[in-house]
Design a protein around this motif. Structure first.
Motif, PDB file in Angstrom:
ATOM      1  N   ARG A 155       0.802  -1.160   0.146  1.00  0.00           N
ATOM      2  CA  ARG A 155      -0.015   0.020  -0.001  1.00  0.00           C
ATOM      3  C   ARG A 155       0.843   1.318   0.115  1.00  0.00           C
ATOM      4  N   VAL A 156       2.170   1.070   0.561  1.00  0.00           N
ATOM      5  CA  VAL A 156       2.921   2.373   0.686  1.00  0.00           C
ATOM      6  C   VAL A 156       4.361   2.057   0.308  1.00  0.00           C
ATOM      7  N   LEU A 157       4.930   2.964  -0.816  1.00  0.00           N
ATOM      8  CA  LEU A 157       6.012   2.963  -1.224  1.00  0.00           C
ATOM      9  C   LEU A 157       6.914   4.302  -0.552  1.00  0.00           C
ATOM     10  N   VAL A 158       7.883   3.922   0.009  1.00  0.00           N
ATOM     11  CA  VAL A 158       8.630   4.887   0.598  1.00  0.00           C
ATOM     12  C   VAL A 158       9.675   5.421  -0.062  1.00  0.00           C
ATOM     13  N   ALA A 159      10.201   6.637  -0.578  1.00  0.00           N
ATOM     14  CA  ALA A 159      11.192   6.976  -1.604  1.00  0.00           C
ATOM     15  C   ALA A 159      11.637   8.001  -1.381  1.00  0.00           C
ATOM     16  N   THR A 160      13.112   8.347  -1.811  1.00  0.00           N
ATOM     17  CA  THR A 160      13.873   9.628  -1.615  1.00  0.00           C
ATOM     18  C   THR A 160      13.591  10.123  -2.876  1.00  0.00           C
ATOM     19  N   ASP A 161      13.812  11.517  -3.283  1.00  0.00           N
ATOM     20  CA  ASP A 161      13.663  12.297  -4.298  1.00  0.00           C
ATOM     21  C   ASP A 161      14.217  11.736  -5.529  1.00  0.00           C
ATOM     22  N   ILE A 162      15.337  11.494  -5.493  1.00  0.00           N
ATOM     23  CA  ILE A 162      16.170  10.926  -6.587  1.00  0.00           C
ATOM     24  C   ILE A 162      15.568   9.635  -7.129  1.00  0.00           C
ATOM     25  N   ALA A 163      15.361   8.634  -6.129  1.00  0.00           N
ATOM     26  CA  ALA A 163      14.707   7.411  -6.645  1.00  0.00           C
ATOM     27  C   ALA A 163      13.408   7.588  -7.411  1.00  0.00           C
ATOM     28  N   ALA A 164      12.730   8.508  -6.600  1.00  0.00           N
ATOM     29  CA  ALA A 164      11.344   8.838  -7.144  1.00  0.00           C
ATOM     30  C   ALA A 164      11.105   9.465  -8.457  1.00  0.00           C
ATOM     31  N   ARG A 165      12.474  10.145  -9.047  1.00  0.00           N
ATOM     32  CA  ARG A 165      12.299  10.701 -10.164  1.00  0.00           C
ATOM     33  C   ARG A 165      11.820   9.714 -11.363  1.00  0.00           C
ATOM     34  N   GLY A 166      10.633  10.505 -12.179  1.00  0.00           N
ATOM     35  CA  GLY A 166      10.218   9.716 -13.269  1.00  0.00           C
ATOM     36  C   GLY A 166       9.253   8.783 -12.887  1.00  0.00           C
ATOM     37  N   ILE A 167       9.192   7.930 -11.569  1.00  0.00           N
ATOM     38  CA  ILE A 167       8.287   7.013 -11.046  1.00  0.00           C
ATOM     39  C   ILE A 167       6.669   7.423 -11.850  1.00  0.00           C
ATOM     40  N   ASP A 168       6.301   6.646 -12.519  1.00  0.00           N
ATOM     41  CA  ASP A 168       4.828   7.014 -13.117  1.00  0.00           C
ATOM     42  C   ASP A 168       3.899   6.096 -12.545  1.00  0.00           C
ATOM     43  N   VAL A 169       2.989   6.218 -11.613  1.00  0.00           N
ATOM     44  CA  VAL A 169       2.186   5.229 -11.058  1.00  0.00           C
ATOM     45  C   VAL A 169       0.948   5.940 -11.241  1.00  0.00           C
ATOM     46  N   ASP A 170      -0.013   5.236 -12.289  1.00  0.00           N
ATOM     47  CA  ASP A 170      -1.179   5.597 -12.674  1.00  0.00           C
ATOM     48  C   ASP A 170      -2.188   5.321 -11.614  1.00  0.00           C
ATOM     49  N   LEU A 171      -2.907   6.443 -11.319  1.00  0.00           N
ATOM     50  CA  LEU A 171      -3.811   6.445 -10.225  1.00  0.00           C
ATOM     51  C   LEU A 171      -3.287   6.291  -8.894  1.00  0.00           C
ATOM     52  N   LEU A 172      -2.043   6.892  -8.716  1.00  0.00           N
ATOM     53  CA  LEU A 172      -1.773   7.171  -7.558  1.00  0.00           C
ATOM     54  C   LEU A 172      -2.587   8.001  -6.434  1.00  0.00           C
ATOM     55  N   SER A 173      -3.165   7.742  -5.351  1.00  0.00           N
ATOM     56  CA  SER A 173      -4.187   8.479  -4.818  1.00  0.00           C
ATOM     57  C   SER A 173      -3.575   9.396  -3.699  1.00  0.00           C
ATOM     58  N   HIS A 174      -2.392   9.161  -3.155  1.00  0.00           N
ATOM     59  CA  HIS A 174      -1.784  10.142  -2.118  1.00  0.00           C
ATOM     60  C   HIS A 174      -0.437  10.327  -2.093  1.00  0.00           C
ATOM     61  N   VAL A 175       0.175  11.150  -2.179  1.00  0.00           N
ATOM     62  CA  VAL A 175       1.607  11.469  -1.964  1.00  0.00           C
ATOM     63  C   VAL A 175       1.754  12.427  -0.590  1.00  0.00           C
ATOM     64  N   ILE A 176       2.469  11.520   0.264  1.00  0.00           N
ATOM     65  CA  ILE A 176       2.771  12.262   1.661  1.00  0.00           C
ATOM     66  C   ILE A 176       4.226  12.771   1.995  1.00  0.00           C
ATOM     67  N   ASN A 177       4.310  13.870   2.172  1.00  0.00           N
ATOM     68  CA  ASN A 177       5.757  14.422   2.520  1.00  0.00           C
ATOM     69  C   ASN A 177       6.021  14.279   3.815  1.00  0.00           C
ATOM     70  N   TYR A 178       6.748  13.079   4.110  1.00  0.00           N
ATOM     71  CA  TYR A 178       7.036  12.873   5.574  1.00  0.00           C
ATOM     72  C   TYR A 178       8.116  13.887   6.144  1.00  0.00           C
ATOM     73  N   GLU A 179       8.751  14.128   5.304  1.00  0.00           N
ATOM     74  CA  GLU A 179       9.631  15.424   5.563  1.00  0.00           C
ATOM     75  C   GLU A 179       9.530  16.275   4.536  1.00  0.00           C
ATOM     76  N   ILE A 180       9.538  17.600   4.988  1.00  0.00           N
ATOM     77  CA  ILE A 180       9.689  18.848   3.772  1.00  0.00           C
ATOM     78  C   ILE A 180      10.657  18.838   3.039  1.00  0.00           C
ATOM     79  N   PRO A 181      10.843  18.960   1.877  1.00  0.00           N
ATOM     80  CA  PRO A 181      12.008  19.033   1.128  1.00  0.00           C
ATOM     81  C   PRO A 181      12.648  20.699   1.168  1.00  0.00           C
TER      82      PRO A 181
END
Ligand code: AMP
Length: 415
Positions: free
Chosen positions: A296-322
């Motif tokens: 249900r949850v994918l935890v990512a750093t910014d570099i790793a998340a670059r270009g990730i394209d998940v259709d129908l991603l319902s939520h983004v949670i900023n656990y830490e503020i960039p």
């Protein structure tokens, strides 16, 4: 405008119908005619604007017209992109849009054994999608010749610079034939990128699409002012909300990402991390599990998340503020894609207040504050907390996921 009016051939139109695309995006409208005229292109656009199809569709059409399949052993198109994830996604786009044509493509990237990539190259490909390091590696080993390239695409040029790949890019360009068509894409145009564009493009046509800040309009945003020590509980609290079907959680560090995953797993929430210390296979597996709904949850750093394209991603949670405000816009742009609705929640602690203010400045939006939660920010006495001026307090009995400030109704296309 329709795809038909862009003079695309029937096999491509049919593939677009299968994909469910009804209308070209602005970058597609502008770029496709230029590429079909075989002119060079300088495109100022970020991921999420439909830029992959903007170059993939006309490239497939040009190759088809050139009867490329008659010379299958020669690579005719090279697409250089900074990350493995982007490379894979571009490969998937070529597979989707080219499903009714007989052109071959393959994707090569580092972090995995080269065997199957070499085999695919030996079978012969028309279109090669590559990250710079593995490309140079396989070129040096004699598996790849670039002398028949007629179209070169440089994707995310600014990110190449950020990630330290610019010399590799220049090395690759030096091996390309002088006579070629070049398509150059970058979300931003810092001086070094402009210089690079000047050296590799010939009389380019410029296209630019809406700056990323507009992305935020499609996403329902909210902020929770809380304490560093409480963020773990805060996340668990928020995830109780069943409307959160899947969430991409951002942390600043790889270590932080692993820690969040452990915390979630302990509570029985299926989660995995994706960051630079993970092997390519582990990252792909995690992304696959997330896309399939196995976690249900994918935890990512910014570099790793670059270009990730998940259709129908319902939520983004900023656990830490960039720290970099533009990163916020990139992060929340992972949801609310292609016209779907999305929600972004941010957990901000005292130390992050300045970063949050900077984000409010660049997005020039009122982001509602959820103040009705169990872990409010404590006043330590040391730090005077002045909540941002454009604070809008949301009073809701169950304000976990619900604090909403949708700007323009629900299902509106971003472009
Ligand atoms: P990109 O900017 O290439 O990463 O594309 C962003 C997303 O938009 C991808 O999920 C594409 O499948 C989708 N997309 C691209 N073009 C269109 C279109 N014309 N209509 C609907 N969706 C699209």
């Amino acid at each position: 405008m329709t795809f038909n009016e862009l003079n695309l051939i029937a096999p491509l139109l049919k593939a677009l119908e299968t994909e469910g695309y009804t209308q070209p995006t602005p970058i597609q409208e502008q770029a496709i005619p230029i590429v079909l005229r075989q002119q060079d292109l300088l495109g100022c656009a970020q991921t999420g604007t439909g830029k992959t199809a903007a170059f993939a569709l006309p490239i497939l059409q040009l190759l088809d017209a050139a009867h490329a399949e008659r010379a299958p052993k020669h690579i005719k198109v090279l697409i250089l992109t900074p990350t493995r994830e982007l490379a894979i996604q571009i490969g998937e786009s070529f597979a989707a849009y080219g499903r009714n044509l007989r052109l071959k493509h393959t994707v090569i990237f580092g972090g995995v054994p080269q065997g199957s990539q070499v085999q695919a190259l030996n079978r012969g490909v028309d279109i090669l999608i590559a990250t710079p390091g593995r490309l140079l590696d396989l070129m040096n080993q004699g598996y790849i010749r670039l002398s028949d390239i007629s179209i070169f695409v440089l994707d995310e040029a600014d990110r190449m610079l950020d990630m330290g790949f610019i010399h590799d890019v220049k090395r690759v360009v030096s091996k390309l034939p002088q006579k070629r068509q070049t398509l150059f894409f970058s979300a931003t145009m810092p001086t070094e990128i402009q210089k690079l564009a000047n050296t590799i493009l010939t009389h380019p046509q410029m296209v630019a699409v809406t700056p990323p800040a507009t992305t935020a309009e499609m996403v329902t945003q909210s902020v929770y002012f809380t304490n560093k020590k409480d963020k773990r509980q805060m996340l668990l609290h928020v995830l109780k909300e069943k409307t959160i079907k899947n969430a991409l959680v951002f942390t600043r560090t790889k270590h932080g990402a692993d820690k969040v995953v452990k915390d979630l797993q302990k509570e029985g929430i299926k989660a995995e991390a994706i960051h630079g210390n993970k092997s390519q296979n582990a990252r792909q597996r995690a992304l696959g599990n997330f896309k399939d709904g196995a976690i249900r949850v994918l935890v990512a750093t910014d570099i790793a998340a670059r270009g990730i394209d998940v259709d129908l991603l319902s939520h983004v949670i900023n656990y830490e503020i960039p720290e970099v405000p533009e990163t916020y816009v990139h992060r929340i742009g992972r949801t609310g894609r292609a016209g779907a609705s999305g929600t972004a929640m941010s957990f901000c602690d005292q130390e992050e207040m300045q970063d949050w203010r900077n984000i409010l400045k660049i997005t020039s939006q009122k982001i509602p504050v959820v103040d009705n939660h169990p872990y409010p920010m404590e006043q330590t006495g040391k730090v005077q907390i002045n909540l941002p001026k454009n604070k809008e307090v949301v009073h809701r009995p169950n304000a976990v996921a619900g604090a909403s400030s949708r700007h323009n109704g629900s299902q509106r296309r971003r472009w």
